[in-house]
Design a protein around this motif. Structure first.
Motif, PDB file in Angstrom:
ATOM      1  N   LEU A  92      41.747  38.969  38.941  1.00 20.57           N
ATOM      2  CA  LEU A  92      42.412  40.406  38.866  1.00 20.57           C
ATOM      3  C   LEU A  92      43.974  40.402  38.043  1.00 20.57           C
ATOM      4  O   LEU A  92      44.592  38.773  38.561  1.00 20.57           O
ATOM      5  N   LEU A 111      45.272  47.260  40.029  1.00 23.17           N
ATOM      6  CA  LEU A 111      44.028  45.888  40.403  1.00 23.17           C
ATOM      7  C   LEU A 111      43.968  45.756  39.147  1.00 23.17           C
ATOM      8  O   LEU A 111      42.641  46.976  38.784  1.00 23.17           O
ATOM      9  N   LYS A 142      40.223  44.789  36.526  1.00 21.10           N
ATOM     10  CA  LYS A 142      39.528  43.766  36.774  1.00 21.10           C
ATOM     11  C   LYS A 142      38.755  43.708  34.787  1.00 21.10           C
ATOM     12  O   LYS A 142      38.227  44.645  34.217  1.00 21.10           O
ATOM     13  N   THR A 200      35.954  39.151  42.293  1.00 24.49           N
ATOM     14  CA  THR A 200      36.693  38.921  43.847  1.00 24.49           C
ATOM     15  C   THR A 200      36.328  38.381  44.487  1.00 24.49           C
ATOM     16  O   THR A 200      34.827  38.351  45.745  1.00 24.49           O
ATOM     17  N   HIS A 205      37.001  37.882  50.602  1.00 29.78           N
ATOM     18  CA  HIS A 205      38.374  37.991  51.644  1.00 29.78           C
ATOM     19  C   HIS A 205      38.599  38.725  52.031  1.00 29.78           C
ATOM     20  O   HIS A 205      38.528  39.754  52.688  1.00 29.78           O
ATOM     21  N   ASP A 208      42.534  41.022  53.820  1.00 25.85           N
ATOM     22  CA  ASP A 208      44.096  40.883  52.937  1.00 25.85           C
ATOM     23  C   ASP A 208      45.036  40.800  54.175  1.00 25.85           C
ATOM     24  O   ASP A 208      45.925  40.577  53.444  1.00 25.85           O
ATOM     25  N   TRP A 247      41.882  52.807  48.304  1.00 22.82           N
ATOM     26  CA  TRP A 247      41.267  51.401  46.852  1.00 22.82           C
ATOM     27  C   TRP A 247      41.185  52.452  46.344  1.00 22.82           C
ATOM     28  O   TRP A 247      40.275  53.235  46.711  1.00 22.82           O
ATOM     29  N   LEU A 262      34.380  47.358  45.158  1.00 20.12           N
ATOM     30  CA  LEU A 262      34.500  46.202  45.919  1.00 20.12           C
ATOM     31  C   LEU A 262      32.890  46.765  46.903  1.00 20.12           C
ATOM     32  O   LEU A 262      32.129  48.017  47.569  1.00 20.12           O
ATOM     33  N   HIS A 269      39.840  50.573  53.882  1.00 18.28           N
ATOM     34  CA  HIS A 269      39.880  49.340  54.390  1.00 18.28           C
ATOM     35  C   HIS A 269      41.010  49.021  54.720  1.00 18.28           C
ATOM     36  O   HIS A 269      41.484  48.678  54.761  1.00 18.28           O
ATOM     37  N   HIS A 290      35.930  41.572  52.234  1.00 13.99           N
ATOM     38  CA  HIS A 290      35.162  42.411  51.043  1.00 13.99           C
ATOM     39  C   HIS A 290      35.423  41.905  50.111  1.00 13.99           C
ATOM     40  O   HIS A 290      36.058  40.501  49.966  1.00 13.99           O
ATOM     41  N   ARG A 323      38.063  47.533  34.651  1.00 13.06           N
ATOM     42  CA  ARG A 323      38.213  48.610  36.045  1.00 13.06           C
ATOM     43  C   ARG A 323      39.334  48.608  36.964  1.00 13.06           C
ATOM     44  O   ARG A 323      39.580  47.361  36.573  1.00 13.06           O
ATOM     45  N   THR A 348      46.078  49.931  44.663  1.00 16.11           N
ATOM     46  CA  THR A 348      46.050  50.437  45.702  1.00 16.11           C
ATOM     47  C   THR A 348      47.326  50.872  46.307  1.00 16.11           C
ATOM     48  O   THR A 348      48.655  50.750  45.788  1.00 16.11           O
TER      49      THR A 348
END
Ligand SMILES: O=C(O)CCC(=O)C(=O)O
Length: 184
Positions: free
Chosen positions: A11, A54, A56, A63, A66, A68, A83, A96, A143, A149, A160, A164
């Motif tokens: 990202l 973010l 991509k 990604t 992980h 957050d 998101w 995601l 989330h 995720h 993409r 967030t």
């Protein structure tokens, strides 16, 4: 791309978007998302923690799995990420994937986003089912801070883009950082 770390392949981040545009400011500081976040967390109100974009990139990497919240030295779990895809995001644009219920699994919380987190958490996530949906324009997801995720690499040839917005319960308190990720 080949010279970047896994984290940097995944990202490009641009933070505090609300400072760049009045329209974005109205959206980020507005009540619509804040009210949803308040209801989802069952709190009396929320404060904005931060916002970011973010990207991509076309040929951007995956990604890694992980959570957050390891990055945020906050003393309760009342924190949530909205998101928000900036365009229609069908499954091929790699939205995601979430592992609902995994926010209660405390085993891997401090694994920073990396090849390690991808490998270790992926194994652990085999006992969960995943949720991943396509997003029409205007659709968003939320989330919670501890939910694991990930997203696959982007092979579409098109960037993409998402933004967030992260909200915390209005009574949340800071805590001493407990890992290297949350010291920064
Ligand atoms: O969009 C992505 O691929 C990663 C976003 C993410 O991990 C997050 O918003 O918490």
């Amino acid at each position: 791309m080949a010279e970047r770390s896994t984290y940097d392949k995944a990202l490009i981040q641009v933070i505090k978007l609300w400072r760049y545009s009045e329209t974005v400011k109205e959206f980020v500081l507005g009540k619509t998302l804040a009210r949803i976040a308040t209801e989802l967390m069952g709190v009396s109100g929320v404060r904005l923690y931060h916002d970011q974009a973010l990207f991509k990139e076309a040929s951007g990497g995956f990604t890694p799995w992980h959570d957050d919240q390891q990055y945020w030295p906050l003393a309760s779990r009342k924190i949530i990420t909205g998101w928000i895809p900036l365009k229609k995001t069908p499954l091929e644009m790699v939205p995601l994937s979430f592992a609902p219920g995994s926010q209660n699994n405390t085993d891997y919380r401090d694994l920073a986003i990396s090849d390690d987190s991808e490998m270790v958490i992926q194994k652990a996530m085999n006992e969960y089912s995943f949720e991943c949906s396509a997003y029409d324009i205007g659709e968003i997801s939320f989330h919670s801070g501890w939910m694991y995720h990930r997203a696959p690499g982007n092979e579409t040839g098109k960037t993409r883009g998402v933004m967030t917005v992260i909200y915390m319960g209005e009574n949340i308190r800071l805590k001493q950082p407990e890992n290297q990720s949350s010291v920064k």
